[in-house]
Write a protein that holds these residues in place. Structure first.
Motif, PDB file in Angstrom:
ATOM      1  N   ALA A 172      67.723-130.736  46.226  1.00  0.00           N
ATOM      2  CA  ALA A 172      66.369-130.305  46.577  1.00  0.00           C
ATOM      3  C   ALA A 172      65.336-130.981  45.681  1.00  0.00           C
ATOM      4  CB  ALA A 172      66.259-128.788  46.472  1.00  0.00           C
ATOM      5  N   ALA A 173      65.627-131.089  44.384  1.00  0.00           N
ATOM      6  CA  ALA A 173      64.704-131.746  43.455  1.00  0.00           C
ATOM      7  C   ALA A 173      64.582-133.231  43.760  1.00  0.00           C
ATOM      8  CB  ALA A 173      65.170-131.530  42.013  1.00  0.00           C
ATOM      9  N   SER A 174      65.679-133.858  44.144  1.00  0.00           N
ATOM     10  CA  SER A 174      65.638-135.277  44.523  1.00  0.00           C
ATOM     11  C   SER A 174      64.765-135.487  45.753  1.00  0.00           C
ATOM     12  CB  SER A 174      67.042-135.801  44.809  1.00  0.00           C
ATOM     13  OG  SER A 174      67.835-135.765  43.650  1.00  0.00           O
ATOM     14  N   ILE A 175      64.943-134.651  46.731  1.00  0.00           N
ATOM     15  CA  ILE A 175      64.142-134.746  47.952  1.00  0.00           C
ATOM     16  C   ILE A 175      62.663-134.520  47.633  1.00  0.00           C
ATOM     17  CG2 ILE A 175      63.655-133.645  50.178  1.00  0.00           C
ATOM     18  CD1 ILE A 175      66.698-133.060  50.352  1.00  0.00           C
ATOM     19  N   ALA A 176      62.372-133.500  46.836  1.00  0.00           N
ATOM     20  CA  ALA A 176      60.984-133.187  46.483  1.00  0.00           C
ATOM     21  C   ALA A 176      60.341-134.318  45.677  1.00  0.00           C
ATOM     22  CB  ALA A 176      60.921-131.877  45.703  1.00  0.00           C
ATOM     23  N   SER A 177      61.111-134.940  44.797  1.00  0.00           N
ATOM     24  CA  SER A 177      60.580-136.049  43.993  1.00  0.00           C
ATOM     25  C   SER A 177      60.231-137.249  44.867  1.00  0.00           C
ATOM     26  CB  SER A 177      61.599-136.478  42.937  1.00  0.00           C
ATOM     27  OG  SER A 177      61.873-135.420  42.065  1.00  0.00           O
ATOM     28  N   ILE A 178      61.120-137.583  45.770  1.00  0.00           N
ATOM     29  CA  ILE A 178      60.861-138.695  46.688  1.00  0.00           C
ATOM     30  C   ILE A 178      59.667-138.362  47.579  1.00  0.00           C
ATOM     31  CG2 ILE A 178      61.798-139.976  48.657  1.00  0.00           C
ATOM     32  CD1 ILE A 178      64.577-139.639  47.259  1.00  0.00           C
ATOM     33  N   ASP A 179      59.620-137.124  48.047  1.00  0.00           N
ATOM     34  CA  ASP A 179      58.512-136.661  48.881  1.00  0.00           C
ATOM     35  C   ASP A 179      57.179-136.810  48.153  1.00  0.00           C
ATOM     36  OD1 ASP A 179      57.463-134.975  51.236  1.00  0.00           O
ATOM     37  OD2 ASP A 179      56.874-133.771  49.506  1.00  0.00           O
ATOM     38  N   PHE A 180      57.134-136.428  46.892  1.00  0.00           N
ATOM     39  CA  PHE A 180      55.904-136.503  46.097  1.00  0.00           C
ATOM     40  C   PHE A 180      55.384-137.936  46.040  1.00  0.00           C
ATOM     41  CE2 PHE A 180      53.467-136.890  42.178  1.00  0.00           C
ATOM     42  CZ  PHE A 180      52.628-135.797  42.251  1.00  0.00           C
ATOM     43  N   VAL A 181      56.256-138.866  45.727  1.00  0.00           N
ATOM     44  CA  VAL A 181      55.853-140.277  45.575  1.00  0.00           C
ATOM     45  C   VAL A 181      55.465-140.895  46.918  1.00  0.00           C
ATOM     46  CG1 VAL A 181      56.655-142.572  44.892  1.00  0.00           C
ATOM     47  CG2 VAL A 181      57.221-140.588  43.487  1.00  0.00           C
ATOM     48  N   THR A 182      56.319-140.722  47.912  1.00  0.00           N
ATOM     49  CA  THR A 182      56.038-141.364  49.202  1.00  0.00           C
ATOM     50  C   THR A 182      54.779-140.804  49.857  1.00  0.00           C
ATOM     51  OG1 THR A 182      57.532-139.865  50.368  1.00  0.00           O
ATOM     52  CG2 THR A 182      58.439-141.977  49.660  1.00  0.00           C
ATOM     53  N   LYS A 183      54.550-139.514  49.746  1.00  0.00           N
ATOM     54  CA  LYS A 183      53.361-138.935  50.370  1.00  0.00           C
ATOM     55  C   LYS A 183      52.080-139.369  49.661  1.00  0.00           C
ATOM     56  CE  LYS A 183      55.253-135.907  53.459  1.00  0.00           C
ATOM     57  NZ  LYS A 183      55.877-134.646  53.206  1.00  0.00           N
ATOM     58  N   MET A 184      52.146-139.585  48.346  1.00  0.00           N
ATOM     59  CA  MET A 184      50.962-140.099  47.637  1.00  0.00           C
ATOM     60  C   MET A 184      50.633-141.500  48.135  1.00  0.00           C
ATOM     61  SD  MET A 184      49.765-137.915  45.326  1.00  0.00           S
ATOM     62  CE  MET A 184      49.253-138.546  43.755  1.00  0.00           C
ATOM     63  N   ILE A 185      51.638-142.336  48.295  1.00  0.00           N
ATOM     64  CA  ILE A 185      51.440-143.713  48.773  1.00  0.00           C
ATOM     65  C   ILE A 185      50.924-143.699  50.214  1.00  0.00           C
ATOM     66  CG2 ILE A 185      52.622-145.867  49.354  1.00  0.00           C
ATOM     67  CD1 ILE A 185      54.484-145.223  46.907  1.00  0.00           C
ATOM     68  N   LEU A 186      51.557-142.909  51.062  1.00  0.00           N
ATOM     69  CA  LEU A 186      51.127-142.821  52.457  1.00  0.00           C
ATOM     70  C   LEU A 186      49.696-142.298  52.568  1.00  0.00           C
ATOM     71  CD1 LEU A 186      54.360-141.448  54.131  1.00  0.00           C
ATOM     72  CD2 LEU A 186      53.352-143.713  54.444  1.00  0.00           C
ATOM     73  N   TYR A 187      49.345-141.329  51.739  1.00  0.00           N
ATOM     74  CA  TYR A 187      47.991-140.784  51.768  1.00  0.00           C
ATOM     75  C   TYR A 187      46.966-141.850  51.386  1.00  0.00           C
ATOM     76  CZ  TYR A 187      43.974-137.812  51.038  1.00  0.00           C
ATOM     77  OH  TYR A 187      42.719-137.266  51.104  1.00  0.00           O
ATOM     78  N   PHE A 188      47.283-142.654  50.396  1.00  0.00           N
ATOM     79  CA  PHE A 188      46.376-143.727  49.981  1.00  0.00           C
ATOM     80  C   PHE A 188      46.085-144.655  51.155  1.00  0.00           C
ATOM     81  CE2 PHE A 188      45.777-148.104  48.620  1.00  0.00           C
ATOM     82  CZ  PHE A 188      44.663-147.972  47.812  1.00  0.00           C
ATOM     83  N   PHE A 189      47.125-145.119  51.843  1.00  0.00           N
ATOM     84  CA  PHE A 189      46.917-146.028  52.969  1.00  0.00           C
ATOM     85  C   PHE A 189      46.256-145.325  54.155  1.00  0.00           C
ATOM     86  CE2 PHE A 189      50.189-148.426  50.630  1.00  0.00           C
ATOM     87  CZ  PHE A 189      49.482-149.600  50.486  1.00  0.00           C
TER      88      PHE A 189
END
Length: 87
Positions: free
Chosen positions: A58-75
């Motif tokens: 769950a922590a691995s999924i949440a960590s990946i989610d945090f990073v990818t969503k920040m990048i996606l939000y920027f674009f």
């Protein structure tokens, strides 16, 4: 009704950067975006834990989610800045 407001009720007055800057400081916007991302990540963490039963996964999924969503939000924001509609 909402479509009428968006299309038919166009206001001709536009605000300037200086006026917008007074309404909310950029640092406040950053803090709001960061706090919202934390809430979203905690939601992902809880759902992932419920589905997997393992906090490490769950922590691995949440960590990946945090990073990818920040990048996606920027674009996402950059693309919306190219769209003239509603400005």
């Amino acid at each position: 009704m909402i479509a009428d407001q968006l299309v038919l009720d166009r206001k001709t007055t536009k605000t300037t950067y200086a006026e917008d800057k007074k309404s909310e400081k950029p640092i406040r916007s950053i803090a709001k975006a960061f706090s919202w991302r934390i809430i979203g990540t905690l939601d992902t963490l809880v759902i992932s834990y419920i589905l997997t039963g393992k906090i490490s996964i769950a922590a691995s999924i949440a960590s990946i989610d945090f990073v990818t969503k920040m990048i996606l939000y920027f674009f996402h924001e950059r693309l919306w800045n190219l769209i003239k509609w509603g400005k």
